[in-house]
Enzyme design. Structure first.
Site, PDB file in Angstrom:
ATOM      1  N   LYS A 189     -66.540  58.149 -68.093  1.00 31.94           N
ATOM      2  CA  LYS A 189     -65.298  57.929 -68.839  1.00 31.94           C
ATOM      3  C   LYS A 189     -64.927  59.207 -69.581  1.00 31.94           C
ATOM      4  O   LYS A 189     -65.723  59.739 -70.346  1.00 31.94           O
ATOM      5  CB  LYS A 189     -65.463  56.799 -69.866  1.00 31.94           C
ATOM      6  CG  LYS A 189     -64.126  56.451 -70.518  1.00 31.94           C
ATOM      7  CD  LYS A 189     -64.251  55.590 -71.746  1.00 31.94           C
ATOM      8  CE  LYS A 189     -64.496  56.362 -73.002  1.00 31.94           C
ATOM      9  NZ  LYS A 189     -63.414  57.304 -73.385  1.00 31.94           N
ATOM     10  N   GLY A 242     -70.530  63.684 -78.086  1.00 32.88           N
ATOM     11  CA  GLY A 242     -69.476  63.373 -79.046  1.00 32.88           C
ATOM     12  C   GLY A 242     -70.040  63.365 -80.446  1.00 32.88           C
ATOM     13  O   GLY A 242     -71.054  64.011 -80.727  1.00 32.88           O
ATOM     14  N   SER A 243     -69.388  62.605 -81.313  1.00 32.50           N
ATOM     15  CA  SER A 243     -69.771  62.621 -82.726  1.00 32.50           C
ATOM     16  C   SER A 243     -71.074  61.872 -82.963  1.00 32.50           C
ATOM     17  O   SER A 243     -71.444  60.972 -82.205  1.00 32.50           O
ATOM     18  CB  SER A 243     -68.654  61.985 -83.549  1.00 32.50           C
ATOM     19  OG  SER A 243     -68.473  60.654 -83.126  1.00 32.50           O
ATOM     20  N   THR A 244     -71.746  62.238 -84.041  1.00 29.44           N
ATOM     21  CA  THR A 244     -73.010  61.585 -84.386  1.00 29.44           C
ATOM     22  C   THR A 244     -72.771  60.103 -84.684  1.00 29.44           C
ATOM     23  O   THR A 244     -73.581  59.249 -84.294  1.00 29.44           O
ATOM     24  CB  THR A 244     -73.658  62.329 -85.568  1.00 29.44           C
ATOM     25  OG1 THR A 244     -73.990  63.651 -85.107  1.00 29.44           O
ATOM     26  CG2 THR A 244     -74.928  61.657 -86.043  1.00 29.44           C
ATOM     27  N   VAL A 246     -70.557  58.033 -83.378  1.00 26.42           N
ATOM     28  CA  VAL A 246     -70.430  57.267 -82.132  1.00 26.42           C
ATOM     29  C   VAL A 246     -71.771  57.265 -81.382  1.00 26.42           C
ATOM     30  O   VAL A 246     -72.144  56.263 -80.769  1.00 26.42           O
ATOM     31  CB  VAL A 246     -69.266  57.792 -81.264  1.00 26.42           C
ATOM     32  CG1 VAL A 246     -69.259  57.127 -79.892  1.00 26.42           C
ATOM     33  CG2 VAL A 246     -67.938  57.539 -81.959  1.00 26.42           C
ATOM     34  N   GLY A 247     -72.513  58.355 -81.472  1.00 30.38           N
ATOM     35  CA  GLY A 247     -73.842  58.407 -80.848  1.00 30.38           C
ATOM     36  C   GLY A 247     -74.736  57.280 -81.348  1.00 30.38           C
ATOM     37  O   GLY A 247     -75.437  56.630 -80.570  1.00 30.38           O
ATOM     38  N   GLU A 265     -75.759  64.159 -77.006  1.00 32.23           N
ATOM     39  CA  GLU A 265     -75.507  65.518 -77.475  1.00 32.23           C
ATOM     40  C   GLU A 265     -74.436  65.394 -78.547  1.00 32.23           C
ATOM     41  O   GLU A 265     -73.288  65.070 -78.236  1.00 32.23           O
ATOM     42  CB  GLU A 265     -75.063  66.397 -76.286  1.00 32.23           C
ATOM     43  CG  GLU A 265     -75.292  67.859 -76.528  1.00 32.23           C
ATOM     44  CD  GLU A 265     -74.049  68.544 -76.998  1.00 32.23           C
ATOM     45  OE1 GLU A 265     -73.836  68.582 -78.237  1.00 32.23           O
ATOM     46  OE2 GLU A 265     -73.281  69.021 -76.154  1.00 32.23           O
ATOM     47  N   CYS A 299     -69.310  71.844 -80.589  1.00 30.16           N
ATOM     48  CA  CYS A 299     -70.406  71.219 -81.344  1.00 30.16           C
ATOM     49  C   CYS A 299     -71.384  72.256 -81.863  1.00 30.16           C
ATOM     50  O   CYS A 299     -72.038  72.041 -82.876  1.00 30.16           O
ATOM     51  CB  CYS A 299     -71.099  70.160 -80.495  1.00 30.16           C
ATOM     52  SG  CYS A 299     -71.457  70.758 -78.857  1.00 30.16           S
ATOM     53  N   GLU A 396     -69.564  68.372 -90.375  1.00 26.27           N
ATOM     54  CA  GLU A 396     -68.965  69.074 -89.241  1.00 26.27           C
ATOM     55  C   GLU A 396     -67.442  68.974 -89.353  1.00 26.27           C
ATOM     56  O   GLU A 396     -66.896  67.872 -89.371  1.00 26.27           O
ATOM     57  CB  GLU A 396     -69.444  68.424 -87.941  1.00 26.27           C
ATOM     58  CG  GLU A 396     -68.967  69.161 -86.724  1.00 26.27           C
ATOM     59  CD  GLU A 396     -69.533  68.578 -85.431  1.00 26.27           C
ATOM     60  OE1 GLU A 396     -69.541  67.344 -85.286  1.00 26.27           O
ATOM     61  OE2 GLU A 396     -69.953  69.362 -84.571  1.00 26.27           O
TER      62      GLU A 396
END
Ligand code: ADP
Length: 497
Positions: A189, A242-244, A246-247, A265, A299, A396
């Site tokens: 996606k 992506g972002s932490t 969402v991780g 990542e 990132c 970030e």
């Protein structure tokens, strides 16, 4: 809805942009026939609409990927042939590299020269993994005289891959390269902000020779299609960039569904350290490139700069001048270094951080404002007079905003550099090799550059310590994130229990 639209880029003129979902080697509409608009960040105008995948489409794509995984991709096509398909795919992308670069600039806003660099890295990455396809070897393990032991690295299965908008094609290549080389199948996606270039790339999947269902590419939103992937009961592995925040969500979804394997990542707040004995001109260029490359939407951006006290004033003066020389503007202008941020939301987030920095008492040495009056452009910005606890030093920002601080000793700067929950990257600028090695060893970061920045390679593992992620992408190491190790023991002789 028609599944293509005629679009134009200033570089290539008119081209045919696919807008559907690419599932089972076919272009389809979503089951619910939903679409969403894609916005040009340079003009703030709608480029076109594309099909939106929902849970139902994810189910269809996963079923196709499962069927492909249990079919010829696994049982007939040899590893060598798999490698040939990947290298043929790379050849097709090479032949269309100007179009891919132009679409990347149109949709993401990155300068055309950076887009060209990305596309070449995409091609190199896919070729590199094509070369690995028949070299993923197990071991024979000597244990005793009665049993023969060996290991196999088998594909994990159906892989869900969720990528961000900052490097739409490159993140796709980093993910599909090792997954396909090792014999997995993929449902990928793209990010809702930047679906277009991956859809152009998908035009070449069938011609490269991938069997139906091996590589499926869908457009859609994180909370719908992304969530459906991370919680899917028939996906064996999810890989995310992506972002932490969402991780964490993805890891929870994986844990509470079928415990699919997870690699992440995530974000970073990387220190870029300049010692008194550095080549100051070169260091300024690398610090500039470290933060402003890809508009700071990187990132591993070197967003915390530490300069030793002996050269601090001189460095800041020269860096201010250098940052103001970066050409901000139309991504299709060959001279442009920095285009717009990707979206209104990102623009607002970054401006919010700039306001926060001012409120917390940091000084704006350069920039801090919108650039121009149309498009999501932000001036290259430098903060000085910062303290380690300020938000702009901890969080970030993901934009063209850097904070510069002063340090006294090597010991101090290692402590300052490591004062972060993240650990993605770092850099050291010095002419003393022992300083370079000592400091590189002590920094908690997955990548350390000495006297450079952002020098990534498809052959070097990339990933983070701490909250910057789990696992490594690229290089040989990525292959093992896409395989399960199987130990086989064959009894030759000895007692029967
Ligand atoms: P950003 O905040 O920079 O846009 P995100 O981490 O939100 O970055 O997005 C990166 C990718 O993750 C995108 O493809 C996005 O659609 C996807 N995503 C966002 N939220 C979720 C979620 N809850 N589950 C799965 N994927 C998600």
């Amino acid at each position: 809805m028609p599944l293509t639209v005629q679009l134009k880029t200033p570089l290539t003129g008119e081209y045919t942009q696919p807008t559907g979902l690419f599932i089972n080697n076919e272009w389809v509409e979503g089951v619910d026939k939903k679409t969403f608009e894609v916005v040009n960040p340079t003009t703030e105008e709608v480029i076109c609409s594309v099909s939106e995948a929902t849970e139902k489409d994810v189910d269809i794509a996963v079923a196709a990927a499962r069927k492909a995984f249990t079919g010829p991709w696994r049982h007939t096509i040899t590893p060598l042939e798999r490698g040939h398909i990947l290298t043929k795919f790379a050849d097709l992308l090479q032949a269309n590299s100007e179009l891919l670069s132009a679409v990347e600039s149109l949709d993401n806003g990155k300068s055309i020269n950076m887009a060209r660099g990305d596309v070449q890295s995409v091609i190199n990455c896919i070729r590199y993994y094509g070369g690995w396809a028949d070299k993923v070897e197990g071991k024979t393990i000597p244990i005793n005289h009665e049993t023969f032991h060996y290991t196999r690295h088998e594909p994990v299965g159906v892989c869900g891959q969720i990528i961000p908008w900052n490097f739409p094609l490159l993140m796709l290549a980093w993910k599909i390269g090792p997954a396909l080389a090792t014999g997995n199948t993929v449902v990928l996606k793209t990010a809702e902000q930047t679906p277009l270039s991956a859809l152009v790339l998908a035009k070449f999947i069938k011609d490269a020779g991938f069997p139906p269902g091996v590589l499926n590419i869908i457009s859609g939103f994180g909370k719908v299609a992304g969530a459906a992937i991370s919680s899917h009961m028939d996906i064996d592995k999810v890989a995310f960039t992506g972002s932490t925040a969402v991780g964490r969500t993805i890891m929870k979804a994986a844990a509470s569904s079928n415990l699919k394997k997870v690699t992440l990542e995530l974000g970073g707040k990387s220190p870029n350290i300049v010692f008194n004995d550095a080549d100051i001109e070169a260091a300024i260029s690398w610090v500039n490139f470290g933060i402003y490359y890809n508009h700071g939407q990187c990132c591993c951006a070197g967003s915390r700069v530490y300069v030793q006290e002996g050269i601090y004033d001189k460095f800041v003066e020269a860096f201010k001048k250098r940052a103001q020389e970066n050409k901000v503007g139309d991504p299709f202008d060959e001279q442009t270094f920095q285009g717009p941020q990707v979206s209104q939301l990102q623009y607002d987030r970054i401006m919010g951080y700039i306001e926060e920095g001012k409120k917390e008492g940091a000084t704006i040495a350069v920039g801090g404002e919108r650039h121009g009056n149309k498009g999501y452009f932000i001036q290259p910005t430098i903060f000085t007079n910062v303290t380690s606890k300020m938000k702009i030093m901890q969080e970030e920002i993901f934009g063209p905003v850097v904070a510069v601080a002063k340090f006294k000793t090597e010991e101090d700067v290692i402590q300052m550099g490591n004062d972060s929950a993240y650990g993605l990257a770092a850099a050291v600028h010095t002419s003393n090799i022992t300083t370079a090695i000592r400091v590189s060893n002590d920094l908690r970061a997955g990548t350390v550059w000495v006297n450079s920045y952002n020098m990534l390679s498809h052959a070097l593992p990339f990933g983070g310590f701490g909250e910057s992620g789990i696992g490594r992408e690229l290089g040989e190491e990525a292959l093992y994130n896409y395989t399960e190790t199987k130990s086989v023991s064959i009894r030759l002789a000895g007692p029967i229990y």
